[in-house]
Design a protein around this motif. Structure first.
Motif, short mmCIF file in Angstrom:
data_model
loop_
_atom_site.label_atom_id
_atom_site.label_comp_id
_atom_site.label_asym_id
_atom_site.label_seq_id
_atom_site.Cartn_x
_atom_site.Cartn_y
_atom_site.Cartn_z
N GLY A 74 0.80 -1.22 0.00
CA GLY A 74 0.00 0.00 0.00
C GLY A 74 0.83 1.26 0.00
N ARG A 75 1.87 1.29 0.79
CA ARG A 75 2.74 2.47 0.86
C ARG A 75 3.49 2.68 -0.45
NH1 ARG A 75 5.20 4.79 6.02
NH2 ARG A 75 6.57 6.42 5.28
N LEU A 119 -8.66 3.28 -0.95
CA LEU A 119 -7.54 3.75 -0.16
C LEU A 119 -6.88 4.89 -0.93
CD1 LEU A 119 -5.79 0.53 1.23
CD2 LEU A 119 -6.63 2.45 2.59
N PRO A 120 -6.56 6.00 -0.28
CA PRO A 120 -5.98 7.12 -1.00
C PRO A 120 -4.59 6.78 -1.53
CG PRO A 120 -5.87 7.51 1.35
CD PRO A 120 -6.69 6.28 1.16
N GLN A 146 -7.96 -2.53 -3.62
CA GLN A 146 -8.54 -1.45 -2.82
C GLN A 146 -8.03 -0.10 -3.31
OE1 GLN A 146 -10.99 -2.22 -0.93
NE2 GLN A 146 -10.41 -3.24 0.96
N VAL A 147 -6.73 -0.03 -3.60
CA VAL A 147 -6.16 1.21 -4.11
C VAL A 147 -6.71 1.52 -5.50
CG1 VAL A 147 -4.02 2.32 -4.88
CG2 VAL A 147 -4.07 1.06 -2.73
N PRO A 175 -10.91 3.68 -14.83
CA PRO A 175 -10.04 4.13 -13.73
C PRO A 175 -9.29 2.98 -13.05
CG PRO A 175 -12.08 5.35 -13.68
CD PRO A 175 -12.26 4.29 -14.74
N ARG A 176 -9.99 1.89 -12.76
CA ARG A 176 -9.34 0.75 -12.10
C ARG A 176 -8.24 0.18 -12.98
NH1 ARG A 176 -10.12 -4.58 -13.08
NH2 ARG A 176 -9.43 -6.07 -11.46
N ASP A 177 -8.51 0.00 -14.24
CA ASP A 177 -7.52 -0.59 -15.14
C ASP A 177 -6.32 0.33 -15.35
OD1 ASP A 177 -9.19 -2.78 -15.44
OD2 ASP A 177 -10.22 -1.93 -17.17
N ALA A 178 -6.58 1.62 -15.37
CA ALA A 178 -5.48 2.59 -15.55
C ALA A 178 -4.52 2.52 -14.37
CB ALA A 178 -6.04 4.00 -15.69
#
Length: 254
Positions: free
Chosen positions: A149-150, A252-253, A246-247, A173-176
């Motif tokens: 995640g980081r 998650l930002p 999730q990202v 957006p997800r695929d990008a």
């Protein structure tokens, strides 16, 4: 040889203080500026392990209490990972949402592994056995979630233009995000892969040594360590997969 290679006495206290001081001096002289976090971590670990040791004396006698303790470990793992992944304190807005997102990743990695291990009978369904194996697997899933995640957060910030370019080409957006995220997230598995590949050649990890010190045979120690290492590979691979999704989905930002 007794059941432990550590003599719990004044000598232990002295060496722990000396090691903490050594870490702090290294953090200061190196210019990393981590002397205070290093000392804080050592002190916190001492207090936490003392408290946990006292609690576990009671908890391991009951399977239900052991299950509640595992849930506590999972909760702490989710909170810790959320702070690492997002770099935001718990008091910041949306903290519960972030903790839930990282908690899902840790749980998704740890739950099937612990369930399979217990269902197979490889580990007895007793508190004294369930808590250690669950703790190891949850800890591994937490570390993988935090690392992935980081790393994703930093990489996506640096390569935001590439994501925008993919969106301009018609990517969802997800695929990008995944075009960049997947190779980056995979690096979170490097520690687990290296540990598994070099086990017995570079290090003898804790499970192996623990079984030997507990009076088990070398064969039993090897089997226990193999179970832990392969379980960690599975848990961490799933955790990295879930936190990447999730990202990518904006939960998650970055």
């Amino acid at each position: 040889m007794g059941s432990s290679v550590v003599d719990v006495g004044p000598g232990l206290a002295v060496v722990l203080v000396a090691l903490t001081a050594l870490a702090a001096v290294a953090g200061w002289l190196s210019g990393l500026g981590q002397q205070r976090p290093l000392v804080t971590a050592a002190v916190r670990a001492t207090v936490q392990l003392a408290a946990v040791s006292a609690v576990l004396v009671v908890v391991v006698r009951s399977l239900w209490l052991s299950a509640l303790f595992v849930l506590l470990m999972l909760s702490v793992a989710a909170v810790t990972s959320a702070a690492r992944v997002t770099g935001r304190p718990l008091r910041a807005p949306g903290a519960l949402h972030r903790v839930a997102a990282t908690g899902i990743a840790v749980l998704a990695g740890a739950a099937p592994v612990v369930a399979l291990v217990l269902a197979s009978g490889s580990v007895p369904l007793r508190g004294a056995a369930v808590i250690p194996i669950a703790g190891i697997i949850i800890g591994g899933a937490m570390t993988a979630t935090s690392l992935a995640g980081r790393r994703l957060r930093d990489e996506l910030r640096q390569r935001a233009g590439e994501v925008d370019a993919a969106l301009a080409l018609g990517f969802l957006p997800r695929d990008a995000v995944l075009e960049i995220a997947r190779p980056v997230a995979a690096t979170a598995l490097v520690p687990a892969l290296d540990q598994t590949r070099t086990v017995g050649l570079v290090t003898l990890p804790g499970a192996f040594v623990g079984v030997l010190l507990g009076g088990g045979s070398a064969l039993q120690a090897g089997a226990a360590q193999l179970l832990v290492l392969v379980g960690l590979l599975a848990a961490e691979a799933i955790a990295v997969w879930v936190v990447t999704e999730q990202v990518a989905r904006g939960r998650l930002p970055s």
